[in-house]
Motif scaffolding. Structure first.
Motif, PDB file in Angstrom:
ATOM      1  N   GLY A 151       0.784  -1.231   0.000  1.00  0.00           N
ATOM      2  CA  GLY A 151       0.000   0.000   0.000  1.00  0.00           C
ATOM      3  C   GLY A 151       0.814   1.277   0.000  1.00  0.00           C
ATOM      4  N   SER A 152       2.143   1.156   0.118  1.00  0.00           N
ATOM      5  CA  SER A 152       2.955   2.374   0.239  1.00  0.00           C
ATOM      6  C   SER A 152       3.216   3.029  -1.118  1.00  0.00           C
ATOM      7  N   ALA A 153       3.017   2.283  -2.211  1.00  0.00           N
ATOM      8  CA  ALA A 153       3.291   2.723  -3.585  1.00  0.00           C
ATOM      9  C   ALA A 153       4.793   2.821  -3.880  1.00  0.00           C
ATOM     10  N   ASP A 154       5.600   2.528  -2.880  1.00  0.00           N
ATOM     11  CA  ASP A 154       7.051   2.564  -3.060  1.00  0.00           C
ATOM     12  C   ASP A 154       7.634   1.168  -2.878  1.00  0.00           C
ATOM     13  N   ASP A 155       8.746   0.966  -3.517  1.00  0.00           N
ATOM     14  CA  ASP A 155       9.454  -0.290  -3.413  1.00  0.00           C
ATOM     15  C   ASP A 155      10.862   0.070  -2.937  1.00  0.00           C
ATOM     16  N   GLU A 156      11.141  -0.183  -1.664  1.00  0.00           N
ATOM     17  CA  GLU A 156      12.476   0.129  -1.126  1.00  0.00           C
ATOM     18  C   GLU A 156      13.342  -1.107  -1.294  1.00  0.00           C
ATOM     19  N   VAL A 157      14.195  -1.072  -2.298  1.00  0.00           N
ATOM     20  CA  VAL A 157      14.935  -2.262  -2.706  1.00  0.00           C
ATOM     21  C   VAL A 157      15.974  -2.630  -1.653  1.00  0.00           C
ATOM     22  N   VAL A 158      16.739  -1.662  -1.258  1.00  0.00           N
ATOM     23  CA  VAL A 158      17.669  -1.796  -0.138  1.00  0.00           C
ATOM     24  C   VAL A 158      17.495  -0.527   0.688  1.00  0.00           C
ATOM     25  N   PRO A 159      17.942  -0.524   1.949  1.00  0.00           N
ATOM     26  CA  PRO A 159      17.685   0.672   2.767  1.00  0.00           C
ATOM     27  C   PRO A 159      18.149   1.953   2.056  1.00  0.00           C
ATOM     28  N   GLY A 160      17.244   2.883   1.907  1.00  0.00           N
ATOM     29  CA  GLY A 160      17.600   4.172   1.312  1.00  0.00           C
ATOM     30  C   GLY A 160      17.430   4.253  -0.186  1.00  0.00           C
ATOM     31  N   CYS A 183       6.497   1.551  -7.034  1.00  0.00           N
ATOM     32  CA  CYS A 183       6.071   0.149  -7.103  1.00  0.00           C
ATOM     33  C   CYS A 183       5.549  -0.154  -8.500  1.00  0.00           C
ATOM     34  N   ALA A 184       6.183  -1.131  -9.165  1.00  0.00           N
ATOM     35  CA  ALA A 184       5.796  -1.472 -10.529  1.00  0.00           C
ATOM     36  C   ALA A 184       4.551  -2.350 -10.548  1.00  0.00           C
ATOM     37  N   ALA A 185       4.281  -3.055  -9.457  1.00  0.00           N
ATOM     38  CA  ALA A 185       3.178  -4.016  -9.441  1.00  0.00           C
ATOM     39  C   ALA A 185       1.819  -3.320  -9.511  1.00  0.00           C
ATOM     40  N   CYS A 186       1.700  -2.134  -8.926  1.00  0.00           N
ATOM     41  CA  CYS A 186       0.394  -1.462  -8.832  1.00  0.00           C
ATOM     42  C   CYS A 186       0.434  -0.100  -9.506  1.00  0.00           C
ATOM     43  N   ALA A 187       1.418   0.109 -10.405  1.00  0.00           N
ATOM     44  CA  ALA A 187       1.590   1.405 -11.074  1.00  0.00           C
ATOM     45  C   ALA A 187       1.658   2.529 -10.038  1.00  0.00           C
ATOM     46  N   ALA A 188       2.303   2.230  -8.916  1.00  0.00           N
ATOM     47  CA  ALA A 188       2.531   3.218  -7.847  1.00  0.00           C
ATOM     48  C   ALA A 188       1.236   3.836  -7.315  1.00  0.00           C
ATOM     49  N   THR A 189       0.176   3.022  -7.250  1.00  0.00           N
ATOM     50  CA  THR A 189      -1.071   3.502  -6.642  1.00  0.00           C
ATOM     51  C   THR A 189      -1.247   2.938  -5.234  1.00  0.00           C
ATOM     52  N   GLY A 190      -0.572   1.816  -4.937  1.00  0.00           N
ATOM     53  CA  GLY A 190      -0.731   1.164  -3.642  1.00  0.00           C
ATOM     54  C   GLY A 190      -2.003   0.340  -3.536  1.00  0.00           C
ATOM     55  N   ARG A 191      -2.771   0.247  -4.618  1.00  0.00           N
ATOM     56  CA  ARG A 191      -4.097  -0.385  -4.521  1.00  0.00           C
ATOM     57  C   ARG A 191      -4.114  -1.795  -5.107  1.00  0.00           C
ATOM     58  N   ASN A 202      -6.717  -3.498  -6.326  1.00  0.00           N
ATOM     59  CA  ASN A 202      -7.478  -3.693  -7.572  1.00  0.00           C
ATOM     60  C   ASN A 202      -6.668  -3.260  -8.787  1.00  0.00           C
ATOM     61  N   VAL A 203      -5.858  -2.206  -8.641  1.00  0.00           N
ATOM     62  CA  VAL A 203      -4.985  -1.800  -9.745  1.00  0.00           C
ATOM     63  C   VAL A 203      -3.929  -2.870  -9.983  1.00  0.00           C
ATOM     64  N   GLN A 204      -3.403  -3.437  -8.886  1.00  0.00           N
ATOM     65  CA  GLN A 204      -2.402  -4.509  -9.003  1.00  0.00           C
ATOM     66  C   GLN A 204      -2.980  -5.695  -9.792  1.00  0.00           C
ATOM     67  N   LEU A 205      -4.244  -6.049  -9.509  1.00  0.00           N
ATOM     68  CA  LEU A 205      -4.860  -7.186 -10.197  1.00  0.00           C
ATOM     69  C   LEU A 205      -5.032  -6.895 -11.687  1.00  0.00           C
ATOM     70  N   VAL A 206      -5.470  -5.688 -12.028  1.00  0.00           N
ATOM     71  CA  VAL A 206      -5.613  -5.299 -13.434  1.00  0.00           C
ATOM     72  C   VAL A 206      -4.257  -5.365 -14.125  1.00  0.00           C
ATOM     73  N   TRP A 207      -3.228  -4.875 -13.420  1.00  0.00           N
ATOM     74  CA  TRP A 207      -1.879  -4.830 -13.984  1.00  0.00           C
ATOM     75  C   TRP A 207      -1.304  -6.235 -14.151  1.00  0.00           C
ATOM     76  N   GLU A 208      -1.659  -7.152 -13.234  1.00  0.00           N
ATOM     77  CA  GLU A 208      -1.221  -8.553 -13.369  1.00  0.00           C
ATOM     78  C   GLU A 208      -1.789  -9.169 -14.646  1.00  0.00           C
ATOM     79  N   LEU A 209      -3.045  -8.880 -14.920  1.00  0.00           N
ATOM     80  CA  LEU A 209      -3.671  -9.362 -16.158  1.00  0.00           C
ATOM     81  C   LEU A 209      -2.955  -8.780 -17.366  1.00  0.00           C
ATOM     82  N   ALA A 210      -2.632  -7.486 -17.275  1.00  0.00           N
ATOM     83  CA  ALA A 210      -1.935  -6.829 -18.379  1.00  0.00           C
ATOM     84  C   ALA A 210      -0.565  -7.463 -18.610  1.00  0.00           C
ATOM     85  N   HIS A 211       0.097  -7.854 -17.507  1.00  0.00           N
ATOM     86  CA  HIS A 211       1.399  -8.524 -17.643  1.00  0.00           C
ATOM     87  C   HIS A 211       1.248  -9.847 -18.383  1.00  0.00           C
TER      88      HIS A 211
END
Ligand SMILES: [Zn+2]
Ligand SMILES: [Zn+2]
Length: 185
Positions: A60-69, A74-82, A84-93
């Motif tokens: 839900g943060s819309a960010d992906d902290e790969v390593v500290p700092g 977030c690519a999974a949810c188009a940086a929305t944190g949601r 339902n967007v993640q599910l739509v995007w999974e289908l698109a993938h």
């Protein structure tokens, strides 16, 4: 109503940490939700994200902290944190995996005589398929296929990584460049 802002804290990261577990496995982190529900593991945090309609990748943060700092969107949810967007995007993938084939990308790459960038092949793919920008995750799919051609020895990567996150073992490329390997004559 309780709010469900899930936060992630980094724990101690040992010098010899397993890089894959660190970057993809959600290891060396602890999770908390504002509502107070115990989240002892990454799996518990993902489940709670699902229950509260939040993206299970970024919780839900819309960010992906790969390593500290080092944070990226977030690519999974188009940086929305949601969720339902993640599910739509999974289908698109998965749609992108079906329509953008190895043969298609190999044919497009054959059209380049010199070095080419990921973004150029992605643009050529959109043109070839008549896809508007943002309709399908073209870039990530094309990158995977170019890396496949590279692994098969048909391409060689020319770029140095843009970011060394943990020495040379965890690196990021922004818009890498490849070149075709000439056929042996
Ligand atoms: Zn909660
Ligand atoms: Zn997300």
């Amino acid at each position: 109503m309780a709010t469900h802002t899930i936060t992630t804290q980094w724990g101690e990261i040992p010098e010899n940490a397993d890089d894959l577990a660190l970057v993809q496995g959600g290891a060396f982190r602890t999770f908390r939700c504002e509502c107070g529900i115990p989240l002892p593991t990454r799996v518990a945090a993902e489940l709670h994200a699902t229950e509260t309609n939040q993206c299970t990748a970024c919780l839900g943060s819309a960010d992906d902290e790969v390593v500290p700092g080092f944070v990226r969107r977030c690519a999974a949810c188009a940086a929305t944190g949601r969720r339902n967007v993640q599910l739509v995007w999974e289908l698109a993938h998965s749609e992108a995996e079906q329509v953008i084939t190895l043969g298609l990308v190999r044919g497009l790459v054959d059209g380049f005589t010199g070095p080419f960038r990921l973004s150029e092949v992605a643009d050529a793919t959109r043109m070839a398929l008549g896809l508007p920008v943002g309709r399908l995750p073209v870039g990530p799919r094309v990158r995977d296929l170019l890396r496949e051609l590279e692994a098969a020895g048909e391409l060689v990567m020319l770029s140095a990584p843009d970011e060394l996150l943990r020495g040379p073992s965890v690196v990021l490329y922004k818009d890498p460049q490849w070149q075709r390997v000439p056929e042996p004559s």
